[in-house]
Motif scaffolding. Structure first.
Motif, PDB file in Angstrom:
ATOM      1  N   VAL A   1       0.922  -1.013   0.036  1.00 16.71           N
ATOM      2  CA  VAL A   1       0.426  -0.071   0.136  1.00 16.71           C
ATOM      3  C   VAL A   1       1.121   1.359   0.383  1.00 16.71           C
ATOM      4  CG1 VAL A   1      -1.988   1.527   1.047  1.00 16.71           C
ATOM      5  CG2 VAL A   1      -1.988  -1.294   1.205  1.00 16.71           C
ATOM      6  N   TYR A   2      -0.029   2.489  -0.631  1.00 15.41           N
ATOM      7  CA  TYR A   2       0.761   3.687  -0.956  1.00 15.41           C
ATOM      8  C   TYR A   2       0.405   4.609  -0.889  1.00 15.41           C
ATOM      9  CZ  TYR A   2       5.162   0.586  -3.153  1.00 15.41           C
ATOM     10  OH  TYR A   2       6.071  -0.313  -3.409  1.00 15.41           O
ATOM     11  N   ILE A   3       0.020   5.769   0.353  1.00 19.24           N
ATOM     12  CA  ILE A   3      -0.566   6.274   0.541  1.00 19.24           C
ATOM     13  C   ILE A   3      -0.340   7.968   0.668  1.00 19.24           C
ATOM     14  CG2 ILE A   3      -2.096   7.049   2.184  1.00 19.24           C
ATOM     15  CD1 ILE A   3      -2.257   4.322   3.073  1.00 19.24           C
ATOM     16  N   LYS A   4      -0.571   8.841  -0.532  1.00 23.03           N
ATOM     17  CA  LYS A   4       0.234  10.235  -0.247  1.00 23.03           C
ATOM     18  C   LYS A   4      -0.941  10.763  -0.371  1.00 23.03           C
ATOM     19  CE  LYS A   4       3.344  13.032  -2.748  1.00 23.03           C
ATOM     20  NZ  LYS A   4       4.206  13.468  -3.974  1.00 23.03           N
ATOM     21  N   PRO A   5      -1.377  12.279   0.718  1.00 21.21           N
ATOM     22  CA  PRO A   5      -2.156  13.130   0.885  1.00 21.21           C
ATOM     23  C   PRO A   5      -2.285  13.768  -0.430  1.00 21.21           C
ATOM     24  CG  PRO A   5      -0.487  13.725   2.198  1.00 21.21           C
ATOM     25  CD  PRO A   5       0.417  12.213   1.879  1.00 21.21           C
ATOM     26  N   TYR A   6      -3.272  14.692  -1.154  1.00 23.56           N
ATOM     27  CA  TYR A   6      -2.838  15.594  -2.008  1.00 23.56           C
ATOM     28  C   TYR A   6      -1.936  16.385  -1.998  1.00 23.56           C
ATOM     29  CZ  TYR A   6      -6.571  13.131  -4.709  1.00 23.56           C
ATOM     30  OH  TYR A   6      -7.871  12.609  -5.400  1.00 23.56           O
TER      31      TYR A   6
END
Length: 500
Positions: free
Chosen positions: A495-500
């Motif tokens: 899983v890769y998560i990056k906020p806008y």
């Protein structure tokens, strides 16, 4: 829940020896579409029919697969903690029904009531281990190249899976497979050995009482050739866990993996125990008796090859014959009996075949080698513990799994030759060495080509907190039990998560 209780009560009323038992599909006890049934008999008294079981066909298997598929989404989204509660509840149920379960095992497998009680206790210990794993079904957090990105892994269930179990430890191995499969969030089709279908039915009843929702666990009884073929071919089956012969397991593994599904197989063994000159020989032979003769040698980790230096071979053989002759074979419910009957007629025929083959090939029969028909044993499949000497590596008895109470004594000149001989086999499941030389013990551990090994402990010893499995033709896929017990039953998602 009310419907489930009615169904359980209906089946419980029929849970009498000699009754007809049904498949369990989508939370209901149902007959096979084939309309055919087959008996399970008591190997200690072949005149006693324990029950009649569904001779399922492909349509039955497909109905069970549909049930499991329909139930998968809800079960996979259930909290793993709640899934673990089912296993926790099952511990209590097994504790409450210990003696009834042991009685079923003795009647259907033929092993002694003492051995059956040990199997029930081992199953309870396994459940304690598995239920605790519910709190540890976790991925990991790892650093990303971009400090603004959060990266981790999560574990997800596979889907519909199949479990195929053998006759020798029908309760234990069933639980060893079903428990981690459902804990991981999968839904299960359970196919017990035909010789132990009654224990299979009882196992499912206990899981249902423990709170397993309908469709999550389904039971199919009947011919392995028919059911196994559908497990091989049906793309809805995402994984198969099998325990049985290497011949069947390897063939099943090829078919399952060829369509991209996962395969786990625990198969045959031709396990060696080495006794060195410095060992306490009498104590070592007690270990060989435990692993090679008790439970009629019907354990994949049991000792079947005893490798000894030529200097002590005569003494070892004489003492082993003495130990074998002291084993009391008879009614498994008699407290003074060490061995009950072998599990079925095929096991009897296999035992007699290998005894004859060994004699024909020049091995020396030191003790046993016969079906026992005296002392009220004529109605069962009772055999004598058997010792052969003069066995070399080219003899059939030294290469093929017998799965019976037969130990072949093999002589070597030195320690290195003993290890070479132990490794010179297609199997690689378990092994043992008896010695007081720490250096030789550690050398043995590093160089023996087996998945499980022991020093001054019988080759069939195991504990649930350690992984179980072999090398070469003894195993396929990830290990069962231990800290890696859930590995086979899950997939890892990155899983890769990056906020806008």
């Amino acid at each position: 829940m009310a419907t489930t209780n009615v169904l359980l009560n209906e089946q419980k009323e029929n849970f009498q020896y000699g009754s007809t038992f049904k498949n369990y599909i989508n939370g209901e006890w149902v007959p096979s579409i084939s309309g055919e049934i087959s008996p399970s008999i008591n190997p200690g008294n072949i005149q006693e029919v324990l029950g009649y079981f569904q001779k399922s066909n492909v349509e039955d298997v497909q109905a069970a697969i549909k049930s499991a598929k329909d139930s998968f989404l809800a079960w996979s989204k259930t909290s793993v903690i709640k899934r673990g509660d089912v296993l926790f509840n099952l511990i209590y149920l097994l504790e409450q029904e210990k003696e009834e379960l042991a009685t079923l095992i003795t009647k259907e497998v033929g092993k002694t009531i003492k051995a059956a009680r040990l199997e029930v206790e081992a199953s309870i210990q396994a459940l304690k281990h598995f239920s605790g794993e519910a709190n540890r079904l976790a991925g990991e957090t790892v650093p990303a190249n971009d400090p603004n990105t959060f990266t981790c892994t999560i574990k997800e269930p596979l889907g519909v899976v199949a479990v195929v179990t053998p006759f020798n430890f029908p309760l234990g191995i069933g639980i060893y497979k079903i428990a981690p499969a459902i804990l991981a969030g999968n839904t299960v089709i359970f196919k017990p050995a035909s010789d132990t279908s009654l224990i299979g039915v009882k196992t499912v009843e206990l899981f249902v009482k423990a709170g397993i929702p309908k469709g999550v666990l389904n039971l199919i009884t009947g011919p392995g050739s028919v059911i196994g073929q559908e497990f091989s071919d049906n793309k809805e089956i995402k994984a198969v866990s099998f325990t049985g012969s290497s011949e069947i397991g390897i063939a099943l593994g090829r078919a399952v993996t060829s369509r991209g599904a996962k395969m786990q197989a625990e198969m045959g063994g031709k396990n060696a125990t080495i006794i060195l000159e410095d060992a306490d020989i009498e104590q070592a032979l007690k270990g060989v008796v435990t692993s090679g003769f008790i439970n009629n040698g019907q354990s994949c980790t049991g000792t079947s090859r005893l490798i000894v230096p030529r200097s002590i071979a005569k003494k070892v053989t004489e003492l082993l014959v003495k130990e074998a002759s002291a084993i009391n074979v008879g009614d498994g419910f008699a407290e003074e009996v060490h061995n009950g009957a072998v599990a079925n007629e095929q096991q009897l025929k296999t035992y007699l075949h290998y005894v004859k083959t060994a004699i024909d090939e020049g091995a020396t029969l030191e003790y046993g080698g016969e079906k026992l028909t005296d002392l009220n044993r004529e109605k069962g499949y009772f055999v004598s513990p058997t010792v052969f000497s003069g066995v070399n590596k080219n003899m059939t008895i030294a290469k093929e799994e017998i799965f019976g109470p037969v130990v072949a004594v093999m002589e070597v000149e030195n320690y290195n030759e003993a290890i070479d001989l132990a490794n010179d086999i297609e199997f690689g499941l378990s092994s043992a060495i008896y010695t007081n030389d720490l250096e030789k013990a550690f050398y043995f551990i590093r160089h023996i080509d087996t998945g499980v090994t022991h020093v001054n402990i019988p080759s069939n010893h195991y504990e649930n907190q350690l992984p179980f499995g072999g090398k070469k033709d003894s195993s396929i896929g990830p290990r069962e039990q231990g800290s890696s017990a859930l590995d086979f039953w899950v997939e890892t998602k990155a899983v890769y998560i990056k906020p806008y």
